[in-house]
Design a protein around this motif. Structure first.
Motif, PDB file in Angstrom:
ATOM      1  N   ASP A  22      22.616 -49.629   9.477  1.00 31.82           N
ATOM      2  CA  ASP A  22      23.359 -49.294   8.277  1.00 31.82           C
ATOM      3  C   ASP A  22      22.435 -49.349   7.070  1.00 31.82           C
ATOM      4  O   ASP A  22      21.341 -49.908   7.125  1.00 31.82           O
ATOM      5  CB  ASP A  22      24.504 -50.284   8.074  1.00 31.82           C
TER       6      ASP A  22
ATOM      7  N   GLN B  17      29.953 -46.034  14.123  1.00 31.53           N
ATOM      8  CA  GLN B  17      29.543 -44.991  13.186  1.00 31.53           C
ATOM      9  C   GLN B  17      30.487 -43.802  13.252  1.00 31.53           C
ATOM     10  O   GLN B  17      30.871 -43.223  12.237  1.00 31.53           O
ATOM     11  CB  GLN B  17      28.111 -44.554  13.484  1.00 31.53           C
ATOM     12  N   LEU B  20      33.544 -44.647  11.484  1.00 29.98           N
ATOM     13  CA  LEU B  20      33.324 -44.603  10.035  1.00 29.98           C
ATOM     14  C   LEU B  20      33.351 -43.169   9.538  1.00 29.98           C
ATOM     15  O   LEU B  20      33.968 -42.855   8.524  1.00 29.98           O
ATOM     16  CB  LEU B  20      31.974 -45.254   9.696  1.00 29.98           C
ATOM     17  N   GLN B  21      32.648 -42.295  10.269  1.00 25.64           N
ATOM     18  CA  GLN B  21      32.630 -40.907   9.841  1.00 25.64           C
ATOM     19  C   GLN B  21      34.032 -40.322   9.830  1.00 25.64           C
ATOM     20  O   GLN B  21      34.438 -39.626   8.904  1.00 25.64           O
ATOM     21  CB  GLN B  21      31.710 -40.090  10.768  1.00 25.64           C
ATOM     22  N   GLY B  24      35.929 -41.689   7.019  1.00 27.13           N
ATOM     23  CA  GLY B  24      35.479 -41.065   5.793  1.00 27.13           C
ATOM     24  C   GLY B  24      36.060 -39.685   5.627  1.00 27.13           C
ATOM     25  O   GLY B  24      36.485 -39.308   4.537  1.00 27.13           O
ATOM     26  N   LYS B 386      27.001 -38.511   1.573  1.00 30.10           N
ATOM     27  CA  LYS B 386      27.597 -39.052   2.799  1.00 30.10           C
ATOM     28  C   LYS B 386      27.370 -40.553   2.896  1.00 30.10           C
ATOM     29  O   LYS B 386      28.259 -41.310   3.306  1.00 30.10           O
ATOM     30  CB  LYS B 386      27.001 -38.350   4.017  1.00 30.10           C
ATOM     31  N   ARG B 387      26.172 -40.994   2.522  1.00 25.95           N
ATOM     32  CA  ARG B 387      25.897 -42.421   2.598  1.00 25.95           C
ATOM     33  C   ARG B 387      26.682 -43.184   1.542  1.00 25.95           C
ATOM     34  O   ARG B 387      27.131 -44.311   1.783  1.00 25.95           O
ATOM     35  CB  ARG B 387      24.393 -42.656   2.437  1.00 25.95           C
ATOM     36  N   GLU B 389      29.559 -42.286   0.491  1.00 24.05           N
ATOM     37  CA  GLU B 389      30.925 -42.286   1.025  1.00 24.05           C
ATOM     38  C   GLU B 389      31.139 -43.492   1.943  1.00 24.05           C
ATOM     39  O   GLU B 389      32.187 -44.137   1.912  1.00 24.05           O
ATOM     40  CB  GLU B 389      31.139 -40.980   1.786  1.00 24.05           C
ATOM     41  N   ILE B 390      30.122 -43.801   2.749  1.00 27.59           N
ATOM     42  CA  ILE B 390      30.219 -44.978   3.624  1.00 27.59           C
ATOM     43  C   ILE B 390      30.338 -46.243   2.793  1.00 27.59           C
ATOM     44  O   ILE B 390      31.084 -47.170   3.135  1.00 27.59           O
ATOM     45  CB  ILE B 390      28.993 -45.032   4.557  1.00 27.59           C
ATOM     46  N   ASP B 393      33.851 -46.474   1.667  1.00 29.26           N
ATOM     47  CA  ASP B 393      34.711 -46.924   2.761  1.00 29.26           C
ATOM     48  C   ASP B 393      34.587 -48.430   2.947  1.00 29.26           C
ATOM     49  O   ASP B 393      35.576 -49.139   3.141  1.00 29.26           O
ATOM     50  CB  ASP B 393      34.325 -46.211   4.056  1.00 29.26           C
ATOM     51  N   ARG B 394      33.363 -48.911   2.886  1.00 26.07           N
ATOM     52  CA  ARG B 394      33.159 -50.350   3.057  1.00 26.07           C
ATOM     53  C   ARG B 394      33.828 -51.123   1.935  1.00 26.07           C
ATOM     54  O   ARG B 394      34.402 -52.194   2.152  1.00 26.07           O
ATOM     55  CB  ARG B 394      31.654 -50.636   3.104  1.00 26.07           C
TER      56      ARG B 394
END
Lengths: 296, 471
Positions: A22, B17, B20-21, B24, B386-387, B389-390, B393-394
């Motif tokens: 990550d 992952q 997560l995607q 997202g 995209k990163r 966006e993660i 989400d977190r």
């Protein structure tokens, strides 16, 4: 069948998110380039005390000046005696400069004598102005202002060097050093303006300016010449100052003695005690320091 | 046994992952970007917010930008792609920073958050007053907050000590933080005391569609070294003054192009006069960003002499134009490019000259077109979005907390500062209650979503880089 383990994490920003990790991944390499207390110098108590002698020495010099001012204002010292003292100081200072100057040169001596002559002449001409400068101001304001200016002088003084640079010195004097010198000169003018005669004003002004302008230079040269001579001169000065102030005023004597003890013994010990709380962080995030001087 | 264990772990990570995607893609965020720095002002933070917002819009999220007024530009504006910008009527008072008012921005921040039905507040830049205040107010109201740090700060000078304390206050109760390089992450963790697990490394990127190499490859009959930066101390202008004469002396066919303006420009002009380099060192003055590419493609090597950089977008722009880079090894610069695209040197004149020599030796093997294609794979704003966006989400997954649970976090900031921070947050909470009483949430009109813009966006097949040309 899949024998691949995830690749090793790299500390790089390119190439997108690293597969298998990550973006908040933190491993043992985190902060591995951090250096703590890299520039901290281990100090020795005796060394710090010896270094603090410069401060004590100059404090004694200023105390001597204040004592002389007080005696002169009380007319204990007359102008003839003061002029003799000025001449003695001048000769002693020049002698010390010539003795401690590594390359003895007649040109240097003549330059000093010429500058000093011009200076003394100008001061003599300006003495009547100084005498009447603060006639309309009350004495309370004069004393308060003089004390404040002397405190400014002591706090901003450059104890490790000299405002008047010896020949060949590289660095320019700092702004605080100049402010300090100007504060002392203004204090001298204020005190001189309270004296009755022109010759008195000239004598006390010459004395004060010799002390504030000339003595730090001489002390600096002595210190560079020999540390032992510097310490001897400082201790002799302390003893003389304590003797003079004892005759002048007991409370002043006690205050000066307490200050000397505080500066020479308590502060060095205190500095070494708080050294252990030093915490300094360096790392690749620091702004780089240029290794050459920027000449504007 | 080891293989099975390894595969298990890999499978779990892969599934996580994928989930997560999917999460997202399924859930759309409503993001408020806050900073004192935005267009029409220009800089790295401004570009970052703009491009990130455009790419997030493209992913289907709703993005609002909040900044202070710039001259006559005050109120609500729509920029490319339907990006809505609130130019709050707040005047800058120091280097485009608004006056720190601590509480006075609460009413307007609250109104924007409610009107736009924001779910995540994303603040940018540690030196932005509006960012810190908006994050504080959003936390009080229970919103998720994310912070991006764009700069490196020291620890010893008075300004840094103060800024680090403010950062500690803001990050004490943050959901997630983003830094633009690993060195920047280490710096931010040390300055604020935030947990490293909360800090994501999401780098800057470059609009490779804007920075393309010259169609014709430059000949190596003469070697042109390009410098484009503000001519100030922190950008190492004094280093240039030492390096340029030495390089010109050692390499007769080298020529310099220096773009940029600043206080140190006079020193470089004096250097030209002193060494009679008027015909070999060309001074362009300030270069508008629209003309940066045309300056870059006229050179073979890009020289960066910064003394401190969290990331350094200029290096990316030069590499995207096909230039080989010579840079000082400071801050996050070593992380930015692979070793065969950059020559690093210590910030000393001799080492810089040595690096320039090495770069000149490497020059025959450099193909600008190949370098450009590699840059397109290494960096893209789509990937950054995209990163990010993660990260959102977190942040949304972190638990909801109320005031009593948040106060201990502020209390840990220091013996005296902790209590002061708690007091500030309690007052802020009471102020929120007062605002709720004076202007209830139900009474604030919500902004309807403009579907056609998103519909039009989703139908466009262009990459996000195309949007950049519409500034």
């Amino acid at each position: 069948m899949n024998n691949e383990s995830r690749p090793k994490w790299r500390k790089v920003a390119y190439g997108g998110r690293q597969p298998g990790y990550d973006d908040n991944h933190t491993d043992e390499s985190f902060l591995e380039e951090m250096v703590m207390n890299a520039n901290v110098v281990k100090r020795d108590l005796l060394k710090v005390m010896i270094d603090s002698v410069s401060i004590s020495q100059y404090l004694c010099i200023v105390a001597l000046v204040v004592s002389t001012w007080t005696y002169t204002l009380n007319l204990v010292i007359d102008e003839v005696t003061l002029l003799k003292l000025d001449t003695s100081l001048l000769l002693a200072g020049f002698s010390m400069l010539l003795l401690t100057a590594s390359p003895f040169s007649l040109k240097l001596l003549s330059k000093y004598v010429l500058n000093t002559s011009f200076f003394i002449s100008g001061l003599y001409v300006l003495a009547p102005i100084y005498q009447t400068l603060t006639r309309s101001i009350s004495s309370d304001s004069i004393w308060a202002l003089a004390v404040c200016l002397l405190l400014v002088h002591l706090f901003l003084h450059d104890y490790s060097g000299s405002t008047i640079r010896p020949p060949g010195a590289l660095n320019n004097p700092k702004l605080t050093s100049n402010i300090s010198l100007n504060a002392s000169i203004v204090a001298s003018v204020l005190v001189a303006s309270r004296l009755p005669s022109r010759l008195h004003v000239f004598a006390i002004m010459l004395f004060s300016l010799q002390i504030f302008l000339f003595v730090p230079l001489v002390a600096f040269c002595i210190k560079k010449f020999s540390l032992r001579l510097h310490l001897l001169f400082s201790f002799a000065l302390m003893i003389m100052t304590l003797g003079v102030t004892y005759q002048l005023h007991h409370m002043f004597f006690i205050l000066l003695l307490a200050l000397l003890v505080f500066i020479s013994i308590v502060c060095p010990y205190w500095l070494i005690r708080i050294q252990e709380y030093k915490f300094e962080i360096n790392g690749p995030w620091d702004e780089a320091k240029l290794c050459f001087d920027i000449t504007e | 046994m080891e293989n099975v264990t390894g595969e298990g772990i890999s499978d779990q990570i892969e599934r996580f992952q994928t989930q997560l995607q999917m999460d997202g893609r399924g859930r759309k965020h409503r993001i408020l970007m806050v900073s004192d720095f935005f267009f029409p002002n220009f800089g790295g933070v401004e570009s970052h917010i703009y491009y990130l917002s455009q790419c997030l819009l493209k992913l289907g999220h709703k993005v609002i930008v909040m900044t202070h007024a710039y001259g006559n530009r005050s109120g609500v504006r729509y920029v490319t792609g339907g990006l809505k910008v609130y130019y709050v009527p707040w005047k800058p008072f120091l280097m485009q920073n608004t006056l720190p008012t601590l509480f006075l921005t609460f009413p307007i921040v609250r109104t924007i958050l409610i009107r736009e039905k924001i779910s995540v507040v994303h603040g940018h830049q540690a030196f932005s007053t509006l960012c810190h205040e908006a994050l504080m107010h959003a936390r009080t109201m229970g919103y998720k907050v994310v912070f991006t740090d764009h700069s490196l700060y020291g620890f010893a000078d008075a300004g840094s000590i103060h800024m680090n304390k403010v950062l500690q206050f803001t990050l004490a109760d943050i959901d997630q933080a983003i830094c633009v390089s690993h060195t920047s992450k280490e710096n931010t963790v040390l300055r604020s005391g935030i947990s490293p697990e909360k800090v994501f490394m999401v780098p800057n990127a470059v609009d490779t569609a804007m920075f393309t190499p010259s169609p014709d490859r430059l000949s190596c009959d003469e070697i042109v070294i390009v410098v484009i930066s503000r001519l100030v101390y922190r950008k190492g202008a004094d280093l240039l003054v030492e390096v340029i004469p030495e390089v010109c002396r050692l390499f007769p066919k080298v020529r310099f192009i220096v773009g940029g303006d600043g206080p140190k420009r006079v020193r470089i002009e004096e250097m030209r006069e002193k060494f009679s380099l008027q015909d070999r060192v060309e001074m362009l003055g300030a270069v508008p960003h629209a003309q940066v590419r045309s300056v870059l493609i006229s050179g073979h090597i890009f020289l960066n002499s910064s003394l401190t950089e969290a990331f350094c977008i200029a290096i990316l722009e030069a590499a995207s134009c096909g230039l080989l880079t010579v840079s000082t090894r400071v801050g996050g610069v070593p992380e930015v490019l692979p070793d065969d695209m950059v020559v690093l040197a210590e910030p000393a004149p001799e080492d810089m000259v040595r690096a320039v020599r090495k770069a000149i030796d490497m020059l025959p093997g450099i193909d600008p077109q190949v370098m450009h294609l590699r840059m397109k794979k290494l960096y893209s704003w789509d990937d950054v979005a995209k990163r990010t966006e993660i990260v959102y989400d977190r942040a949304m997954q972190s638990p909801q907390t109320d005031l009593l649970e948040r106060l201990p976090r502020y209390l840990r900031c220091g013996a005296w500062a902790g209590k002061l921070f708690c007091l500030v947050m309690i007052i802020n909470y009471l102020l929120w209650c007062l605002l709720e009483y004076l202007q209830p949430t139900e009474g604030i009109e919500e902004v309807p979503d403009i579907r056609p813009v998103h519909a039009r966006l989703e139908s466009v097949d262009d990459t996000c880089e195309t949007q950049g040309k519409g500034i």
